[in-house]
Structures are given as structure tokens and as C-alpha cells.
Design an enzyme around this catalytic site. Structure first.
Site, mmCIF file in Angstrom:
data_model
loop_
_atom_site.group_PDB
_atom_site.id
_atom_site.type_symbol
_atom_site.label_atom_id
_atom_site.label_comp_id
_atom_site.label_asym_id
_atom_site.label_seq_id
_atom_site.Cartn_x
_atom_site.Cartn_y
_atom_site.Cartn_z
ATOM 1 N N HIS A 83 -6.908 -5.442 -7.197
ATOM 2 C CA HIS A 83 -6.393 -4.198 -6.614
ATOM 3 C C HIS A 83 -7.436 -3.573 -5.679
ATOM 4 O O HIS A 83 -7.559 -2.352 -5.576
ATOM 5 C CB HIS A 83 -6.033 -3.224 -7.743
ATOM 6 C CG HIS A 83 -4.900 -2.285 -7.428
ATOM 7 N ND1 HIS A 83 -3.628 -2.446 -7.916
ATOM 8 C CD2 HIS A 83 -4.839 -1.156 -6.674
ATOM 9 C CE1 HIS A 83 -2.847 -1.455 -7.497
ATOM 10 N NE2 HIS A 83 -3.568 -0.658 -6.722
ATOM 11 N N VAL B 42 0.858 -1.179 0.000
ATOM 12 C CA VAL B 42 0.000 0.000 0.000
ATOM 13 C C VAL B 42 0.896 1.232 0.000
ATOM 14 O O VAL B 42 1.756 1.371 0.870
ATOM 15 C CB VAL B 42 -0.953 -0.003 1.229
ATOM 16 C CG1 VAL B 42 -1.642 1.342 1.385
ATOM 17 C CG2 VAL B 42 -1.995 -1.116 1.095
ATOM 18 N N ARG C 178 -6.757 -2.811 2.980
ATOM 19 C CA ARG C 178 -7.387 -1.739 3.761
ATOM 20 C C ARG C 178 -7.501 -2.029 5.256
ATOM 21 O O ARG C 178 -7.304 -1.102 6.060
ATOM 22 C CB ARG C 178 -8.755 -1.407 3.176
ATOM 23 C CG ARG C 178 -8.668 -0.742 1.787
ATOM 24 C CD ARG C 178 -10.049 -0.382 1.306
ATOM 25 N NE ARG C 178 -10.089 0.126 -0.056
ATOM 26 C CZ ARG C 178 -10.184 -0.631 -1.156
ATOM 27 N NH1 ARG C 178 -10.215 -1.953 -1.056
ATOM 28 N NH2 ARG C 178 -10.262 -0.076 -2.350
ATOM 29 N N GLN D 277 7.361 -4.484 -3.687
ATOM 30 C CA GLN D 277 6.432 -4.367 -4.824
ATOM 31 C C GLN D 277 6.957 -3.333 -5.805
ATOM 32 O O GLN D 277 7.292 -2.207 -5.429
ATOM 33 C CB GLN D 277 5.042 -3.952 -4.318
ATOM 34 C CG GLN D 277 4.023 -3.724 -5.433
ATOM 35 C CD GLN D 277 3.947 -2.275 -5.874
ATOM 36 O OE1 GLN D 277 4.134 -1.378 -5.066
ATOM 37 N NE2 GLN D 277 3.690 -2.046 -7.162
ATOM 38 N N THR E 280 3.507 -5.401 -9.933
ATOM 39 C CA THR E 280 2.067 -5.154 -10.086
ATOM 40 C C THR E 280 1.774 -4.859 -11.544
ATOM 41 O O THR E 280 2.339 -3.936 -12.132
ATOM 42 C CB THR E 280 1.628 -3.975 -9.184
ATOM 43 O OG1 THR E 280 1.922 -4.331 -7.831
ATOM 44 C CG2 THR E 280 0.144 -3.693 -9.316
ATOM 45 N N LYS F 74 1.393 -9.537 -9.557
ATOM 46 C CA LYS F 74 0.192 -9.167 -8.775
ATOM 47 C C LYS F 74 -0.846 -8.530 -9.696
ATOM 48 O O LYS F 74 -0.538 -7.563 -10.405
ATOM 49 C CB LYS F 74 0.586 -8.181 -7.676
ATOM 50 C CG LYS F 74 -0.582 -7.594 -6.891
ATOM 51 C CD LYS F 74 -0.090 -6.781 -5.713
ATOM 52 C CE LYS F 74 -1.199 -6.201 -4.886
ATOM 53 N NZ LYS F 74 -1.799 -4.989 -5.451
HETATM 54 C C1 LIG Z 1 -4.584 3.200 -0.278
HETATM 55 C C2 LIG Z 1 -4.130 2.027 -1.115
HETATM 56 C C3 LIG Z 1 -2.916 2.116 -1.784
HETATM 57 C C4 LIG Z 1 -2.458 1.024 -2.532
HETATM 58 N N1 LIG Z 1 -1.220 1.084 -3.090
HETATM 59 C C5 LIG Z 1 -0.752 0.020 -3.781
HETATM 60 C C6 LIG Z 1 0.558 0.041 -4.292
HETATM 61 O O1 LIG Z 1 1.316 0.978 -4.100
HETATM 62 N N2 LIG Z 1 0.971 -1.049 -5.000
HETATM 63 C C7 LIG Z 1 0.151 -2.129 -5.234
HETATM 64 O O2 LIG Z 1 0.559 -3.090 -5.896
HETATM 65 N N3 LIG Z 1 -1.088 -2.172 -4.727
HETATM 66 C C8 LIG Z 1 -1.552 -1.129 -3.994
HETATM 67 N N4 LIG Z 1 -2.803 -1.199 -3.451
HETATM 68 C C9 LIG Z 1 -3.614 -2.411 -3.622
HETATM 69 C C10 LIG Z 1 -3.347 -3.429 -2.500
HETATM 70 O O3 LIG Z 1 -2.057 -3.978 -2.617
HETATM 71 C C11 LIG Z 1 -4.328 -4.592 -2.530
HETATM 72 O O4 LIG Z 1 -4.345 -5.170 -3.805
HETATM 73 C C12 LIG Z 1 -5.751 -4.193 -2.151
HETATM 74 O O5 LIG Z 1 -5.780 -3.213 -1.140
HETATM 75 C C13 LIG Z 1 -6.473 -5.455 -1.663
HETATM 76 O O6 LIG Z 1 -7.775 -5.202 -1.388
HETATM 77 P P1 LIG Z 1 -8.343 -4.937 0.103
HETATM 78 O O7 LIG Z 1 -8.001 -3.519 0.421
HETATM 79 O O8 LIG Z 1 -9.792 -5.171 -0.104
HETATM 80 O O9 LIG Z 1 -7.704 -5.933 1.058
HETATM 81 C C14 LIG Z 1 -3.262 -0.123 -2.670
HETATM 82 C C15 LIG Z 1 -4.479 -0.199 -1.990
HETATM 83 C C16 LIG Z 1 -4.914 0.854 -1.203
HETATM 84 C C17 LIG Z 1 -6.206 0.719 -0.467
HETATM 85 C C1 LIG Z 2 -1.057 9.046 -7.110
HETATM 86 C C2 LIG Z 2 -0.090 7.911 -6.938
HETATM 87 C C3 LIG Z 2 -0.764 6.677 -6.593
HETATM 88 C C4 LIG Z 2 0.165 5.528 -6.580
HETATM 89 C C5 LIG Z 2 -0.543 4.245 -6.746
HETATM 90 C C6 LIG Z 2 -0.939 3.629 -5.461
HETATM 91 C C7 LIG Z 2 -1.958 2.572 -5.724
HETATM 92 O O1 LIG Z 2 -1.644 1.530 -6.218
HETATM 93 C C8 LIG Z 2 -3.349 2.833 -5.413
HETATM 94 O O2 LIG Z 2 -4.157 1.888 -5.578
HETATM 95 O O3 LIG Z 2 -3.699 3.948 -5.018
#
Ligand SMILES: Cc1cc2nc3c(=O)[nH]c(=O)nc-3n(C[C@H](O)[C@H](O)[C@H](O)COP(=O)(O)O)c2cc1C
Ligand SMILES: CCCCCCC(=O)C(=O)O
Length: 381
Positions: free
Chosen positions: A278, A97, A333, A147, A175, A254
Site C-alpha cells: 500500500h 487511489v 503516487r 477496487q 484490497t 491487493k
Molecule cells: C493518496 C493515496 C490514496 C490511496 N487510496 C487507495 C485506495 O483507495 N484503495 C487502495 O486499494 N489503495 C489505495 N492507495 C494505495 C495505492 O493503490 C498503491 O498501493 C500505492 O500507492 C502504491 O505505491 P506507490 O504510491 O509507491 O506507487 C492509495 C495511495 C495513495 C498514495
Molecule cells: C479517510 C479515508 C481514506 C480512505 C482510504 C484511502 C487509502 O487507501 C489511503 O491509503 O489513503
């Protein structure tokens, strides 16, 4: 109140649960909402488009029902799993995240420390708030994976991978579902970009290749540079092949939802996959991750580990996913909300509760270990 989690090596790890600390996912989410500004909370909670997939991820879990077995002596429970030759005491990982500083000043450092207590691997994001080296130093006794968001400048990608290798990370997670950011209506409404607020530049700030590319004019240029760099619609299987050659670490993809892509991953020598949409943040209207899982497990046929995320909120959700054949699960989350609501301690409490729920659910399902979980009768109703 005290909550305990007994791992397979019979180490009882317990933490104190404060009287008024949130326990259920709904309580944690509500506490996070109170602790954060509306745009920041909304960035974390929301999904793409009309959020059909966010809702489907949650609803789909309710459709899977377990038929438990009884009288099976489950007094010696083993929740451990082995992935890429490493044995972890539980089948849980923390999903990558970005911009965790949005939830708590200590961000990734707090999460890595809390995860270390439960020996839960933390997958650090490319757009993390602290650098790879900072997180590696925050705690040496946790397993960390890195990641990667592919960059338009390949040297940035390879440089980060090299740094992760040097810092002792155990796997690289590429990813593949974020070649461009999803159409996120709520963030547009709030005119919100966490990077523009400077919350997520850990790896870029200390990346000399990146900085020289941008000539570090000002922070706005850097932010725009980061966003431009992780927008990479040209990403394809040849990049996977190249990355595989450039790292000695196991490579995990991923964002897989199609069985054919799972098979291609195997063909291209990938070491593991994460079935994920995601958390509904990318393409709205895609299949829920849990509905995508069974067919993928079938075609992969144990050739490589299949991990899973999107929609897991409780230990019982993890049990369903493992029963459907996943090797391990990631949560997103729930731990981010825990961080916002209670910092490092909040993440620790979440992990203790989650793992206790998983343990209790295994016992009441009549299974002793994760392998037995695969024999459990589970049906979509
Ligand atoms: C605020 C936020 C930021 C995220 N940032 C990334 C990230 O930087 N890289 C990535 O591969 N996935 C990112 N994700 C996706 C998570 O790795 C994951 O796939 C997703 O949160 C899973 O769903 P869940 O929140 O229902 O558990 C992000 C998710 C959230 C909520
Ligand atoms: C504005 C940059 C966001 C970076 C990506 C983070 C992410 O994967 C997400 O779901 O948000």
C-alpha cells in the site's frame, strides 16, 4: 519538445511535452508539492508511522541490478501483456487511489481519460471522487477495473460490485491490507481527513443502499459512515469466497506480501494477486514489496497473474519488477502528483515518459518482449 511511445501494434502515440513541464519523478513530486496545500500533499506523500516502509520501498529498488544481453535485434519491441484474457499494449496499470479531487477538480475523470490514450487500465477506488457511472461515461475506450473496500454492510459491497459489472469494468480488486487505516502520524498532526473535506464520496453519494442505511442526515454523518464502513477488521477468507460467488468478474486480491497468503488466494479461487504494501501507508516496518515478490512468484508458479505495486517511480523500476516475474505493474503516487501538477495533460505526459523509459530500458537490456524479460539476469546486491 515531443516524446513518443511506440506500442507493439506499431502505433506511434506522441504528445507534446511543454518546455517547462516536469520529467523526472523528483520534478513531478516537487511541482505537486507547490501546487497543493501542505496537509493535502502530505496525505498523498506520507506513509504510516515513522515511514520506514516508504523509504524501504524506494531503497530496495536500488539493490536490484540488471545484467543486460547484447546483439539481440530488439528493433521490434512488444510490450503487450495478456491478463484475464484481455491483451493490453503495455504492462502498466494505474493503482486505485481515493479522493483524487484533492489533486485536481476533474480527479478520476481526468485520470481515466489520460489512461485511455495509452490503453492503460485505470483501477478506480471505492472512495473515488466520482461515481463508477461518471467514470465509465468519461471515456468508453479505456479498460477500467474496480477496487473494493469491504464494507461492514455487505450489501454496500455487493451493490458496488454489481454497478461495476453493469458499467463494463473488467475486474474487481479487493484490497485486503486496509481493514483499518494505518497509523498516519502526519495526517494526525495536520488533523487531516480528505473525506471530511468531501473529496471522496463519488461511489457513496450515488449508492442508494448506502444512503438509506445512513438515512442521509447530513454530510458529516455520511463521511463518518464511510470511514466506519471501510473499517472492517473481521475480514477473512470466507468473505473472499462469498465475493467470488457474487461476481462474474475476475477477482484480484491487493496487498499480498506472504507466500502462504498467495497460496491461500489460489486455494480460494482468486484470479490474480497484487503484491503490495500500500505504498508504505498501512503497516510501517513491513517488507518492501520488491523484496517480497520473488518468493511469491516462485510459489504461485504461473497459476494466476501476479501484479505488483509500491515504490515504482520510473520505467526502469517496472522493468526490474517484470524481470523478477511479475505479470504487470501498478503505479500510485507518480500519477497522482502528475495530476496535481498538470491535470489530465500532466498524467498523459507522465505516462508517455514512463512508457518510453520502459521501452528504452527493454531495448538496452536486450529483450524484445515481456516474456523475454523473465529470462533477464537480475540480482539483489
Ligand atoms: C493518496 C493515496 C490514496 C490511496 N487510496 C487507495 C485506495 O483507495 N484503495 C487502495 O486499494 N489503495 C489505495 N492507495 C494505495 C495505492 O493503490 C498503491 O498501493 C500505492 O500507492 C502504491 O505505491 P506507490 O504510491 O509507491 O506507487 C492509495 C495511495 C495513495 C498514495
Ligand atoms: C479517510 C479515508 C481514506 C480512505 C482510504 C484511502 C487509502 O487507501 C489511503 O491509503 O489513503
Amino acid at each position: 519538445m515531443s516524446n513518443s511511445f511506440k506500442s507493439n501494434d506499431n502505433v506511434v502515440q506522441s504528445i507534446d511535452i511543454e518546455e517547462d513541464s516536469p520529467i523526472s519523478f523528483e520534478e513531478i513530486e516537487s511541482a505537486a508539492k507547490q501546487a497543493m496545500s501542505t496537509p493535502a500533499f502530505s496525505y498523498i506523500a506520507s506513509g504510516a508511522g515513522g515511514e520506514e516502509t516508504v523509504r524501504n520501498n524506494a531503497d530496495a529498488f536500488k539493490k536490484y541490478s540488471i545484467t543486460p544481453r547484447l546483439l539481440n535485434d530488439v528493433s521490434k519491441l512488444d510490450t503487450s501483456v495478456t491478463i484475464f484474457g484481455q491483451t493490453y499494449p503495455t504492462p502498466l496499470l494505474l493503482a486505485p487511489v481515493g479522493v483524487l479531487k484533492l489533486a485536481d477538480e476533474q480527479g478520476d475523470l481526468a485520470v481515466a481519460r489520460a489512461a485511455a490514450k495509452y490503453k492503460v487500465p485505470f483501477i478506480q477506488s471505492t472512495v473515488s471522487s466520482y461515481s463508477i457511472e461518471d467514470v465509465a461515461q468519461a471515456t468508453s475506450d479505456s479498460s477500467k477495473w474496480f477496487q473494493l473496500y469491504w464494507s461492514t454492510n455487505e450489501e454496500i459491497s455487493f451493490n458496488m460490485v454489481k454497478r461495476a459489472e453493469e458499467a463494463g469494468y473488467k475486474a474487481i480488486v479487493l484490497t485486503i491490507d486496509t481493514i483499518t487505516l494505518g497509523y498516519r502520524e502526519k495526517d494526525m498532526r495536520h488533523r487531516f481527513s480528505p473525506l471530511a473535506l468531501g473529496y471522496g464520496q463519488g461511489n457513496f453519494e450515488s449508492d442508494p443502499v448506502f444512503l438509506s442505511t445512513l438515512e442521509k442526515v447530513n454530510s458529516r454523518t455520511i463521511v463518518q459512515g464511510i470511514i466506519d464502513n471501510i473499517n472492517y477488521p473481521a475480514l477473512n477468507w470466507e468473505h473472499v469466497k462469498e465475493l467470488k460467488k457474487r461476481t462474474s468478474l475476475p477477482l484480484v486480491l491487493k496487498g499480498i506480501l506472504h507466500p502462504e497468503d498467495a497460496l491461500l488466494a489460489i486455494e480460494y479461487g482468486v484470479d490474480g494477486i497484487i503484491v503490495s504494501n500500500h505504498g508504505g501507508r498501512q503497516l510501517d516496518g513491513v517488507i518492501s514489496s520488491i523484496d517480497a515478490l520473488p518468493e511469491i512468484v516462485k510459489v504461485v508458479d504461473s497459476q494466476i497473474p501476479v501484479l505488483f505495486d509500491s515504490g515504482i517511480r520510473r520505467g526502469i523500476d517496472a522493468l526490474k519488477v517484470l524481470a523478477l516475474g511479475a505479470d504487470a505493474v501498478l503505479v500510485g503516487r507518480p500519477y497522482v502528483y502528475s495530476l496535481a501538477a498538470g491535470g489530465e495533460k500532466g498524467v498523459g505526459q507522465f505516462l508517455a515518459n514512463f512508457l518510453q523509459d520502459l521501452q528504452t530500458s527493454m531495448m538496452l537490456s536486450g529483450v524484445k518482449d515481456v516474456k523475454e524479460l523473465r529470462q533477464l539476469k537480475i540480482a539483489r546486491v
